[in-house]
Design a protein around this motif. Structure first.
Motif, short mmCIF file in Angstrom:
data_model
loop_
_atom_site.label_atom_id
_atom_site.label_comp_id
_atom_site.label_asym_id
_atom_site.label_seq_id
_atom_site.Cartn_x
_atom_site.Cartn_y
_atom_site.Cartn_z
N VAL A 1 0.82 -1.21 0.00
CA VAL A 1 0.00 0.00 0.00
C VAL A 1 0.86 1.27 0.00
N ASP A 2 2.11 1.14 0.42
CA ASP A 2 3.01 2.28 0.42
C ASP A 2 3.92 2.33 -0.81
N ARG A 3 3.73 1.37 -1.74
CA ARG A 3 4.59 1.30 -2.91
C ARG A 3 3.84 1.35 -4.24
N ALA B 1 -1.11 -8.25 4.32
CA ALA B 1 -1.07 -9.56 3.66
C ALA B 1 -1.19 -9.38 2.16
N THR B 2 -0.72 -10.37 1.42
CA THR B 2 -0.93 -10.37 -0.02
C THR B 2 -2.39 -10.78 -0.30
N GLY C 1 6.57 -5.55 -8.91
CA GLY C 1 6.42 -6.38 -7.71
C GLY C 1 6.21 -5.62 -6.42
N GLY C 2 5.70 -4.39 -6.50
CA GLY C 2 5.48 -3.61 -5.30
C GLY C 2 4.46 -4.22 -4.35
N HIS C 3 3.62 -5.12 -4.85
CA HIS C 3 2.58 -5.76 -4.04
C HIS C 3 2.99 -7.14 -3.53
N LEU C 4 4.25 -7.51 -3.74
CA LEU C 4 4.73 -8.84 -3.37
C LEU C 4 5.56 -8.79 -2.09
N ALA C 5 5.67 -9.95 -1.43
CA ALA C 5 6.45 -10.05 -0.20
C ALA C 5 7.34 -11.29 -0.26
#
Length: 251
Positions: free
Chosen positions: A97-99, A127-128, A223-227
């Protein structure tokens, strides 16, 4: 015994979380727009909201409306929590959310900050995306004979029950601030996930990857939403669709 209020307690995550908290022996209240006795539209607040939070030890805030109003809802909830002396608010947010400059993500980040600055004890878990979100997306994209997919995108879906278990653990403890993100076990291309979905549904479709444009698309593509460092989930997308889709077809 702890009294825990779950907002959005009839939703995809809230329903599973409520069951888990009940199983753990907590006194659980469910708040949603239609669940009695605490039927509340958080965007409007009101006396029923004050009744819902009275005597509550912890609030787990799962309610969300992609169509808008989350900031107003969080403002009403935290104000009611302060009046009632609630000691702990747990919020479920989204990785990235910050990326990623996506409108809904910006709202989730704003709610995070509102809770952090509320004066209440707080915990935020990111979480994803859940498996079911991909299934609903692919349900829509697969309606035409050609299935168009955003080129170059990947995802890291996670099993909702695993996120619910983590939230139940956090709700049982004290305020922990921003905790480590939770990601699904695999980072997969959209195309490979779509092929898994199509095999499960038995609907052959031609897949076409379509390049898009803009800052939001680039952030997702990067990939800003990936962990990747928090790939702690266990349940795979194949396992989910085997139960959700293939199991449903056999029933």
């Amino acid at each position: 015994m702890t009294t825990i209020l779950v907002t959005g307690g009839t939703g995809t995550l809230g329903r599973v979380l409520t069951e888990r908290l009940h199983a753990d022996g907590h006194d659980v209240r469910v708040l949603s727009r239609h669940a009695q006795p605490y039927a509340v539209d958080l965007r409007q607040g009101g006396t029923v909201l004050d009744m819902a939070v009275a005597g509550v030890d912890t609030i787990v805030h799962c309610a969300s409306a992609p169509g808008g109003g989350d900031e107003e809802a969080a403002a009403h909830l935290t104000a009611a929590a302060r009046r009632a002396g609630v000691g702990h608010v747990v919020y479920i947010s989204i990785v990235g959310v910050d990326r990623v400059p996506f409108g809904y993500y910006k709202t989730k980040l704003a709610v995070e900050r509102l809770i952090e600055e509320s004066g209440l004890g707080w915990t935020v878990l990111r979480a994803t995306q859940f498996h079911d979100l991909l299934v609903r997306l692919f349900d829509t994209l697969s309606r035409p004979p050609v299935m168009l997919l955003p080129a170059g995108l990947k995802d890291q879906p996670i099993e909702v029950t695993e996120v619910a278990s983590r939230l139940a653990e956090l709700a049982s403890g004290g305020p922990a601030g921003r905790v480590e993100d939770m990601g699904g076990p695999e980072i997969r291309t959209f195309e490979s996930l779509a092929r898994t979905y199509l095999r499960a549904t038995g609907h052959p479709r031609r897949l076409v990857n379509v390049p898009l444009w803009g800052r939001t698309y680039r952030a997702f593509r990067d990939g800003g939403h990936l962990a990747p460092e928090q790939a702690v989930g266990k349940g795979t997308f194949e396992e989910y669709v085997a139960v959700r889709i293939e199991g449903g077809r056999r029933a």
